[in-house]
Design a protein around this motif. Structure first.
Motif, PDB file in Angstrom:
ATOM      1  N   VAL A 285      -1.479   6.081   6.082  1.00  0.00           N
ATOM      2  CA  VAL A 285      -0.589   7.046   5.432  1.00  0.00           C
ATOM      3  C   VAL A 285       0.130   6.396   4.251  1.00  0.00           C
ATOM      4  O   VAL A 285       0.209   6.972   3.156  1.00  0.00           O
ATOM      5  CB  VAL A 285       0.428   7.603   6.448  1.00  0.00           C
ATOM      6  N   MET A 286       0.635   5.195   4.448  1.00  0.00           N
ATOM      7  CA  MET A 286       1.356   4.528   3.361  1.00  0.00           C
ATOM      8  C   MET A 286       0.425   4.201   2.188  1.00  0.00           C
ATOM      9  O   MET A 286       0.786   4.413   1.020  1.00  0.00           O
ATOM     10  CB  MET A 286       2.016   3.254   3.889  1.00  0.00           C
ATOM     11  N   LEU A 287      -0.769   3.695   2.486  1.00  0.00           N
ATOM     12  CA  LEU A 287      -1.700   3.342   1.413  1.00  0.00           C
ATOM     13  C   LEU A 287      -2.203   4.576   0.672  1.00  0.00           C
ATOM     14  O   LEU A 287      -2.356   4.558  -0.555  1.00  0.00           O
ATOM     15  CB  LEU A 287      -2.875   2.553   1.988  1.00  0.00           C
TER      16      LEU A 287
ATOM     17  N   LEU B  48      -4.365  13.378  -2.467  1.00  0.00           N
ATOM     18  CA  LEU B  48      -4.091  12.188  -1.658  1.00  0.00           C
ATOM     19  C   LEU B  48      -2.681  12.239  -1.067  1.00  0.00           C
ATOM     20  O   LEU B  48      -2.470  11.909   0.107  1.00  0.00           O
ATOM     21  CB  LEU B  48      -4.258  10.926  -2.502  1.00  0.00           C
ATOM     22  N   ILE B  49      -1.721  12.656  -1.879  1.00  0.00           N
ATOM     23  CA  ILE B  49      -0.342  12.740  -1.394  1.00  0.00           C
ATOM     24  C   ILE B  49      -0.224  13.793  -0.301  1.00  0.00           C
ATOM     25  O   ILE B  49       0.431  13.573   0.733  1.00  0.00           O
ATOM     26  CB  ILE B  49       0.608  13.042  -2.570  1.00  0.00           C
ATOM     27  N   VAL B  50      -0.869  14.928  -0.510  1.00  0.00           N
ATOM     28  CA  VAL B  50      -0.841  15.988   0.502  1.00  0.00           C
ATOM     29  C   VAL B  50      -1.490  15.510   1.799  1.00  0.00           C
ATOM     30  O   VAL B  50      -0.980  15.743   2.901  1.00  0.00           O
ATOM     31  CB  VAL B  50      -1.538  17.254  -0.020  1.00  0.00           C
ATOM     32  N   GLY B  51      -2.624  14.813   1.683  1.00  0.00           N
ATOM     33  CA  GLY B  51      -3.293  14.305   2.868  1.00  0.00           C
ATOM     34  C   GLY B  51      -2.423  13.335   3.649  1.00  0.00           C
ATOM     35  O   GLY B  51      -2.370  13.384   4.888  1.00  0.00           O
TER      36      GLY B  51
ATOM     37  N   TRP C  94      -1.992   3.737  16.293  1.00  0.00           N
ATOM     38  CA  TRP C  94      -0.668   3.991  15.707  1.00  0.00           C
ATOM     39  C   TRP C  94      -0.489   3.182  14.424  1.00  0.00           C
ATOM     40  O   TRP C  94      -0.098   3.723  13.386  1.00  0.00           O
ATOM     41  CB  TRP C  94       0.428   3.624  16.706  1.00  0.00           C
ATOM     42  N   TRP C  95      -0.774   1.888  14.490  1.00  0.00           N
ATOM     43  CA  TRP C  95      -0.587   1.058  13.301  1.00  0.00           C
ATOM     44  C   TRP C  95      -1.602   1.392  12.215  1.00  0.00           C
ATOM     45  O   TRP C  95      -1.299   1.314  11.019  1.00  0.00           O
ATOM     46  CB  TRP C  95      -0.660  -0.419  13.677  1.00  0.00           C
ATOM     47  N   GLY C  96      -2.815   1.764  12.617  1.00  0.00           N
ATOM     48  CA  GLY C  96      -3.793   2.193  11.636  1.00  0.00           C
ATOM     49  C   GLY C  96      -3.349   3.451  10.905  1.00  0.00           C
ATOM     50  O   GLY C  96      -3.519   3.578   9.691  1.00  0.00           O
TER      51      GLY C  96
ATOM     52  N   PRO D 285      -6.199  10.367   6.772  1.00  0.00           N
ATOM     53  CA  PRO D 285      -5.591  10.813   5.512  1.00  0.00           C
ATOM     54  C   PRO D 285      -6.608  11.053   4.400  1.00  0.00           C
ATOM     55  O   PRO D 285      -6.473  12.019   3.631  1.00  0.00           O
ATOM     56  CB  PRO D 285      -4.641   9.662   5.155  1.00  0.00           C
ATOM     57  N   ALA D 286      -7.626  10.199   4.302  1.00  0.00           N
ATOM     58  CA  ALA D 286      -8.646  10.389   3.267  1.00  0.00           C
ATOM     59  C   ALA D 286      -9.443  11.670   3.509  1.00  0.00           C
ATOM     60  O   ALA D 286      -9.749  12.410   2.562  1.00  0.00           O
ATOM     61  CB  ALA D 286      -9.579   9.183   3.228  1.00  0.00           C
TER      62      ALA D 286
END
Length: 306
Positions: free
Chosen positions: A46-48, A7-10, A39-41, A293-294
């Motif tokens: 990424v943060m979540l 998850l962190i790598v993604g 952009w906001w998505g 990211p997922a």
């Protein structure tokens, strides 16, 4: 590779690669709202995702009852463990410290910027109110300043302020209406807040491309959104002429002017025709940005566990 590390790598991969793709989408997608949402998505995803990875390092789940485990059972079975390894514990603590530092820095920067903008806005409003003339007593007051050069900008706040010069009032009616529609779109769309948040993220994490390049992208996108609102009300020729007339006009630091960001790029887009509106783009593009990211995390886990 554990799911937490994946998850962190993604999150990190998307944070480094997404800005170039999103900036390219600005030139290819006719609806600026779709790119703005993407952009906001991407920022939120990424943060979540990064936070979820850090949380899993400290509290790994013992059972993953989901489709991914069924499709790649051999991979998850190989990395699943019942006790918290020292390595994960160290990485988890480091991740928590890093996240806490970023959140604290973001809050400090956001509060500092909010106070600076509030003081600047109040001083500017007082000065303009003393020197200017209120033309409309409505919710978004328009103040006229005695300046021959055409200039127009909006100042954000609880009660937005729209400032125009005598030079703008001397423009042809269609151009004058385009200027007012553009600036009212900034106020009604809370574009000042959008830009301020992007600048706070960039100041909190300037080494991350996704946050570092967000302010410039947000400024261009909110201008494109305001251009689109003005085009719907006044037409493309009036907006193009108004942009050319106000290009290079001065404005305060925290204001959003009519001819603010990337005027040549905006004129080029208007030359291609009126901005488009597609509901599918406003759904599909942000959705891809949110799930990226997922998807990268899942691919990373499967590749390194194969």
């Amino acid at each position: 590779m554990s799911p937490a590390v994946a998850l962190i790598v993604g999150a990190l991969v998307v944070a480094w690669l997404a800005p170039a793709l999103l900036e390219r989408a600005v030139g290819r997608v006719r609806d600026p709202v779709a790119v703005l949402l993407a952009w906001w998505g991407s920022l939120a995803a990424v943060m979540l995702t990064f936070a979820a990875g850090v949380a899993l390092l400290l509290a790994p789940v013992k059972r993953l009852e989901n489709k991914a485990e069924q499709l790649a059972h051999h991979c998850w079975h190989a990395v699943r463990h019942g006790h918290l390894p020292a390595q994960d514990e160290v990485l988890g603590v480091a991740g928590v410290v890093g996240v806490a530092a970023l959140v604290g820095r973001f809050v400090m920067v956001a509060v500092r910027q909010w106070r600076a903008q509030r003081e600047s806005r109040q001083a500017h409003e007082d000065l303009v109110t003393l020197l200017g003339e209120t033309l409309t007593p409505e919710r978004e007051p328009v103040l006229r300043v005695p300046h021959r050069a055409p200039l127009a900008y909006s100042v954000g706040g609880r009660r937005g302020l729209l400032v125009v010069s005598a030079g703008v009032l001397g423009l042809p009616p269609a151009q004058r209406a385009a200027v007012l529609c553009h600036e009212r779109a900034h106020l009604r769309g809370r574009h000042h807040v959008i830009v301020a948040l992007a600048e706070a993220f960039a100041a909190a994490a300037p080494w991350v491309p996704l946050t570092r390049r967000a302010p410039r992208a947000m400024r261009l996108l909110v201008e494109l959104c305001a251009d689109a609102a003005a085009v719907r009300a006044c037409g493309v020729p009036a907006v193009r002429a108004a942009l050319i007339a106000l290009d290079g006009a001065p404005h305060p630091v925290h204001a959003l002017p009519m001819a603010g960001a990337d005027v040549p790029a905006r004129l080029h887009r208007l030359q291609a025709g009126a901005p488009g509106y597609r509901a599918s783009a406003r759904v599909a593009l942000p959705l891809v940005a949110v799930v990226a990211p997922a998807l990268v995390s899942a691919a990373t886990a499967i590749i390194f566990c194969a």
